[in-house]
Motif scaffolding. Structure first.
Motif, PDB file in Angstrom:
ATOM      1  N   ALA A 183      -5.780  -7.449  50.638  1.00 32.44           N
ATOM      2  CA  ALA A 183      -5.711  -6.177  51.359  1.00 32.44           C
ATOM      3  C   ALA A 183      -5.318  -6.459  52.800  1.00 32.44           C
ATOM      4  N   ARG A 223      -4.876  -4.317  56.489  1.00 32.37           N
ATOM      5  CA  ARG A 223      -5.081  -3.068  57.204  1.00 32.37           C
ATOM      6  C   ARG A 223      -4.932  -3.328  58.690  1.00 32.37           C
ATOM      7  N   GLY A 274      -3.956   1.946  61.959  1.00 32.24           N
ATOM      8  CA  GLY A 274      -3.777   2.746  60.759  1.00 32.24           C
ATOM      9  C   GLY A 274      -2.378   2.742  60.185  1.00 32.24           C
ATOM     10  N   GLN A 309      -1.526   0.027  55.570  1.00 34.18           N
ATOM     11  CA  GLN A 309      -2.582   0.216  54.571  1.00 34.18           C
ATOM     12  C   GLN A 309      -2.021  -0.256  53.231  1.00 34.18           C
ATOM     13  N   HIS A 341      -1.802  -3.404  49.911  1.00 29.13           N
ATOM     14  CA  HIS A 341      -2.332  -4.560  49.216  1.00 29.13           C
ATOM     15  C   HIS A 341      -1.173  -5.331  48.600  1.00 29.13           C
ATOM     16  N   GLY A 400       1.182   0.271  48.478  1.00 31.66           N
ATOM     17  CA  GLY A 400       0.402   0.992  49.472  1.00 31.66           C
ATOM     18  C   GLY A 400       1.267   1.824  50.386  1.00 31.66           C
ATOM     19  N   GLU A 401       0.756   2.087  51.586  1.00 30.43           N
ATOM     20  CA  GLU A 401       1.416   3.020  52.502  1.00 30.43           C
ATOM     21  C   GLU A 401       1.559   2.436  53.899  1.00 30.43           C
ATOM     22  N   HIS A 410       2.061   4.143  57.573  1.00 32.45           N
ATOM     23  CA  HIS A 410       1.947   5.439  58.227  1.00 32.45           C
ATOM     24  C   HIS A 410       2.637   5.408  59.594  1.00 32.45           C
TER      25      HIS A 410
END
Length: 340
Positions: free
Chosen positions: A275, A277, A281, A284, A286, A315-316, A318
């Protein structure tokens, strides 16, 4: 691109921070290197304490290639590995030269050459500021050949960073991802046209007077999104987080800085997902490993526990005006301990 001419100033100290136009020359011999007790060290000490390495990745859904040249002065190392996702065929080559024989990395990030030779096995990376290309050449006795050209003239915005390392050292790194490339890879009686398979390149050019013992975690991606835009990122923790970081993403060549990144993984379960992060933000994600290149070395004066995975990101990401979804795009992750 009007790069800053020299990293080390007239007082013998490096400039720290992020350099939007990079650095022309890493004039490390001008650095005022001292012990923690402020005793000046000799030029010979400077030469042997200065570490350099370069890594180039060539990535597409049809072929993953990793190539590195590492110069630690007491020894040098070169490795090349290839992975074909469809067949899961994997092969790696690794060479070591004592006292870095036949190894040279010039201190010019955008206009210099790195070469390694052992017997008839030869690897070179050659960058030219004009016209702005980086050529990759590999010729091994196994029959593997790579002849690739990476475009660094169009929308080229590398992340160039210098940060403190320990009490008296520093690290310079220049990263760029999702670069257009062309050329050929000939491997196991098959030839891959890099332009046809839509391969993208990543470049890691790093050097410095690094901590005696250090580690890092790293994540890297280069891919083409469904709408045709090129997306890349470089994420790291453990080596360059003293005042700044080397975390960034590129969207069609535009550089976007990313805050500190937390890596969560189990190094004793190499098939388990990672993961990643970021504090802001943006990231995000994996990462699911599909294979790895692993090497351990434990000598009297140096040690390395190196694991580089290749695999897929999900994942994303942003951004202020959009959310980009990743659904199995290929990239790298790394877990590395080093004592130099």
């Amino acid at each position: 691109m009007a790069a800053k001419p020299l990293l080390i100033n007239a007082s013998g100290q490096p400039s720290y921070g992020v350099f939007p136009d990079s650095i022309e020359q890493i004039n490390y011999m001008d650095f005022d290197l001292r012990t923690p007790m402020d005793r000046k060290l000799s030029n010979l000490s400077k030469r042997f304490k200065f570490n350099q390495f370069q890594f180039i990745g060539l990535i597409s859904p049809e072929l993953i290639v990793g190539i590195a040249i590492v110069d630690l002065k007491i020894a040098s190392n070169c490795f090349i590995y290839l992975y074909e996702p469809d067949t899961q065929q994997f092969e790696e080559f690794s060479f070591i030269q004592p006292l870095a024989l036949n190894t040279r990395i010039e201190p010019f990030p955008n206009d210099g050459e790195a070469t390694f030779r052992k017997g008839d096995n030869r690897v070179s990376f050659k960058a030219t500021a004009r016209p702005g290309v980086r050529k990759v050449s590999v010729s091994l006795t196994s029959g593997l050949t790579i002849d690739a050209t990476i475009d660094e003239s169009t929308s080229y915005n590398p992340l160039a960073v210098c940060s403190r390392a320990g009490y008296q050292g520093w690290v310079f790194t220049q990263k760029s991802n999702a670069l257009v490339c062309n050329g050929q890879v000939s491997w196991k009686n098959k030839t891959y046209d890099l332009e046809r398979i839509k391969a993208l390149a990543s470049v890691d050019w790093s050097c410095g007077f690094m901590r005696r013992e250090t580690f890092w975690n790293w994540g890297s991606l280069s891919c083409t999104l469904p709408d045709g835009r090129r997306l890349g990122f470089n994420l790291a923790a453990g080596v360059n987080e003293t005042g700044t970081s080397e975390n960034a993403l590129w969207l069609d060549g535009k550089l976007i800085k990313v805050d500190m990144v937390d890596f969560q993984f189990d190094r004793y379960q190499p098939k388990h997902a990672w993961a990643m992060r970021s504090n802001d933000g943006i990231i995000q994600l994996h990462f699911e490993p599909k294979g790895q290149r692993k090497e351990k070395m434990n000598a009297l004066v140096a040690a390395s526990n190196f694991t580089q995975h290749f695999g897929q990101y999900y994942g994303e990401i942003h951004l202020p005006n959009e959310v980009i979804t990743l659904d199995g795009e290929w990239g790298f992750s790394e877990d590395h301990y080093a004592k130099w």
